[in-house]
Design a protein around this motif. Structure first.
Motif, mmCIF file in Angstrom:
data_model
loop_
_atom_site.group_PDB
_atom_site.id
_atom_site.type_symbol
_atom_site.label_atom_id
_atom_site.label_comp_id
_atom_site.label_asym_id
_atom_site.label_seq_id
_atom_site.Cartn_x
_atom_site.Cartn_y
_atom_site.Cartn_z
ATOM 1 N N LEU A 110 44.777 12.437 40.231
ATOM 2 C CA LEU A 110 45.592 13.580 39.824
ATOM 3 C C LEU A 110 44.822 14.888 39.995
ATOM 4 C CD1 LEU A 110 48.066 14.889 38.546
ATOM 5 C CD2 LEU A 110 47.106 14.337 36.288
ATOM 6 N N LYS A 111 43.542 14.881 39.619
ATOM 7 C CA LYS A 111 42.718 16.082 39.761
ATOM 8 C C LYS A 111 42.555 16.464 41.230
ATOM 9 C CE LYS A 111 40.091 15.478 35.481
ATOM 10 N NZ LYS A 111 38.759 15.214 34.875
ATOM 11 N N LEU A 112 42.468 15.473 42.105
ATOM 12 C CA LEU A 112 42.352 15.766 43.534
ATOM 13 C C LEU A 112 43.641 16.386 44.059
ATOM 14 C CD1 LEU A 112 40.472 12.622 44.914
ATOM 15 C CD2 LEU A 112 39.538 14.871 44.363
ATOM 16 N N ARG A 113 44.787 15.929 43.575
ATOM 17 C CA ARG A 113 46.059 16.507 44.002
ATOM 18 C C ARG A 113 46.207 17.936 43.495
ATOM 19 N NH1 ARG A 113 49.194 10.784 42.866
ATOM 20 N NH2 ARG A 113 48.796 9.890 44.937
ATOM 21 N N LEU A 114 45.701 18.220 42.302
ATOM 22 C CA LEU A 114 45.712 19.590 41.790
ATOM 23 C C LEU A 114 44.784 20.488 42.620
ATOM 24 C CD1 LEU A 114 45.669 18.946 37.926
ATOM 25 C CD2 LEU A 114 47.598 19.680 39.335
ATOM 26 N N LYS A 115 43.678 19.917 43.072
ATOM 27 C CA LYS A 115 42.771 20.664 43.952
ATOM 28 C C LYS A 115 43.474 21.016 45.261
ATOM 29 C CE LYS A 115 39.234 21.955 43.782
ATOM 30 N NZ LYS A 115 38.750 23.374 43.600
ATOM 31 N N ALA A 116 44.297 20.100 45.780
ATOM 32 C CA ALA A 116 45.037 20.363 47.014
ATOM 33 C C ALA A 116 46.017 21.521 46.819
ATOM 34 C CB ALA A 116 45.781 19.109 47.465
ATOM 35 N N ILE A 117 46.622 21.605 45.630
ATOM 36 C CA ILE A 117 47.533 22.717 45.339
ATOM 37 C C ILE A 117 46.765 24.033 45.350
ATOM 38 C CG2 ILE A 117 48.968 23.783 43.556
ATOM 39 C CD1 ILE A 117 49.863 20.980 42.752
ATOM 40 N N GLU A 118 45.594 24.046 44.723
ATOM 41 C CA GLU A 118 44.768 25.254 44.739
ATOM 42 C C GLU A 118 44.434 25.659 46.174
ATOM 43 O OE1 GLU A 118 41.233 24.811 42.451
ATOM 44 O OE2 GLU A 118 42.277 24.119 40.655
ATOM 45 N N ALA A 119 44.152 24.669 47.016
ATOM 46 C CA ALA A 119 43.727 24.955 48.386
ATOM 47 C C ALA A 119 44.862 25.524 49.236
ATOM 48 C CB ALA A 119 43.161 23.694 49.035
ATOM 49 N N ILE A 120 46.100 25.022 49.075
ATOM 50 C CA ILE A 120 47.181 25.566 49.901
ATOM 51 C C ILE A 120 47.508 26.999 49.480
ATOM 52 C CG2 ILE A 120 48.184 23.334 50.475
ATOM 53 C CD1 ILE A 120 50.476 23.998 48.519
ATOM 54 N N LYS A 121 47.284 27.315 48.214
ATOM 55 C CA LYS A 121 47.472 28.708 47.788
ATOM 56 C C LYS A 121 46.359 29.586 48.343
ATOM 57 C CE LYS A 121 47.725 28.044 43.324
ATOM 58 N NZ LYS A 121 47.907 28.415 41.898
ATOM 59 N N GLN A 122 45.168 29.039 48.432
ATOM 60 C CA GLN A 122 44.038 29.805 48.944
ATOM 61 C C GLN A 122 44.213 30.152 50.414
ATOM 62 O OE1 GLN A 122 41.472 31.130 47.490
ATOM 63 N NE2 GLN A 122 40.204 31.680 49.242
ATOM 64 N N CYS A 123 44.689 29.187 51.192
ATOM 65 C CA CYS A 123 44.789 29.427 52.638
ATOM 66 C C CYS A 123 46.189 29.822 53.086
ATOM 67 C CB CYS A 123 44.315 28.201 53.418
ATOM 68 S SG CYS A 123 45.314 26.716 53.180
ATOM 69 N N GLY A 124 47.208 29.615 52.231
ATOM 70 C CA GLY A 124 48.560 29.999 52.592
ATOM 71 C C GLY A 124 49.219 29.030 53.550
ATOM 72 N N ARG A 125 49.609 27.853 53.041
ATOM 73 C CA ARG A 125 50.223 26.823 53.878
ATOM 74 C C ARG A 125 51.580 26.416 53.325
ATOM 75 N NH1 ARG A 125 46.837 21.603 55.044
ATOM 76 N NH2 ARG A 125 48.872 21.140 55.961
ATOM 77 N N ALA A 126 52.432 25.906 54.232
ATOM 78 C CA ALA A 126 53.764 25.457 53.834
ATOM 79 C C ALA A 126 53.769 24.030 53.298
ATOM 80 C CB ALA A 126 54.723 25.565 55.020
#
Length: 207
Positions: free
Chosen positions: A143-159
Motif C-alpha cells: 500500500l505504501k508503494l502505491r501511495l509513493k506511485a501517486i506522489e510520483a505521478i503528481k511530481q512528473c505530471g502523468r495521466a
C-alpha cells in the motif's frame, strides 16, 4: 511540460502537438470518483495539501490527473472544488507501454524503485522474489508503494498511475505479458561475462 529539473518525463509525449502546461503549475491526484459533472471535488487530504501546504488560491490554474489516462486543466474554485477547463488525454505518457519487473529489495529501496520507475514512464511495476531477495512485500508495504506511485505521478505530471504488484517469481511475472512483448533483461552476471570476453580479447591482441 513540467520543468525538466523536476522530472525526466515531459507532458504530451504521446502527442507533441497537444496543449501543455506552461510549467510551475500544481498537479493533484483526482481519481475518477472525484469527477462531478464539469468539476472535481478533491479528497480531503489532497485538498489540504493543495490549499494549506502549497497555498494555492482560488482562480489559480492546476492540473488534475485521474491516474487512468486523463489529465484535466482546472481553475481552482471555492472549497475543495476545481472547475475543469479542458481535457488532456494520455498527457505525459511515453509512446510505449513499459513494464518493470524488479526483484524485491530490502528496506526503503523498493520505494525508490517505484518513485524513479514512475517518473521514467513505467505503466506497471511488478516485484518478484528472486534467489537472493531479502525483503518481503506484505500488504501494508505494498500500500505504501502505491501511495509513493501517486506522489510520483503528481511530481512528473502523468495521466496514468502505474500498477504496483507482486509475483512469487520472475517466471510467474513474465507469464502475464503478451508473446509480442520485447523483453530487456539486466543481468549483472552476463555483464561480467561480456567484460571477461573483452579482456580476454585484449590479452590475445597484446600477444
Amino acid at each position: 511540460p513540467r520543468p525538466p529539473s523536476r522530472s525526466p518525463v515531459h507532458g504530451g509525449m504521446s502527442d507533441p502537438l497537444s496543449p501543455r502546461p506552461r510549467g510551475g503549475e500544481e498537479f493533484v491526484y483526482a481519481p475518477p470518483r472525484t469527477l462531478r459533472g464539469k468539476g472535481i471535488v478533491l479528497d480531503t487530504e489532497e485538498a489540504h495539501h493543495l490549499f494549506r501546504v502549497r497555498r494555492v488560491s482560488p482562480g489559480a490554474i492546476v492540473y488534475a490527473t485521474n491516474g487512468e489516462g486523463m489529465v484535466y486543466e482546472c481553475t481552482v474554485a471555492e472549497g475543495r472544488t476545481l472547475n475543469v477547463d479542458r481535457q488532456l488525454p494520455e498527457f505525459g505518457e511515453p509512446p510505449l507501454h513499459l513494464t518493470l519487473f524488479m526483484a524485491m529489495l530490502k528496506g526503503d529501496a523498493n520505494r525508490e524503485v517505484v518513485d524513479l520507475a514512475t517518473q521514467l514512464g513505467a505503466r506497471s511495476i511488478v516485484f518478484f522474489r528472486s534467489e537472493h531477495s531479502e525483503g518481503r512485500l506484505l500488504p501494508d508495504k505494498l500500500l505504501k508503494l502505491r501511495l509513493k506511485a501517486i506522489e510520483a505521478i503528481k511530481q512528473c505530471g502523468r495521466a496514468w498511475l502505474p500498477g504496483v504488484n507482486v509475483a512469487v517469481s520472475l517466471t510467474v511475472a513474465l507469464s502475464h505479458i503478451s508473446a509480442e512483448s520485447t523483453i530487456f533483461l539486466a543481468n549483472p552476471a552476463a555483464e561480467a561475462a561480456v567484460e571477461a570476453r573483452r579482456m580476454d580479447g585484449l590479452k590475445r591482441a597484446a600477444f
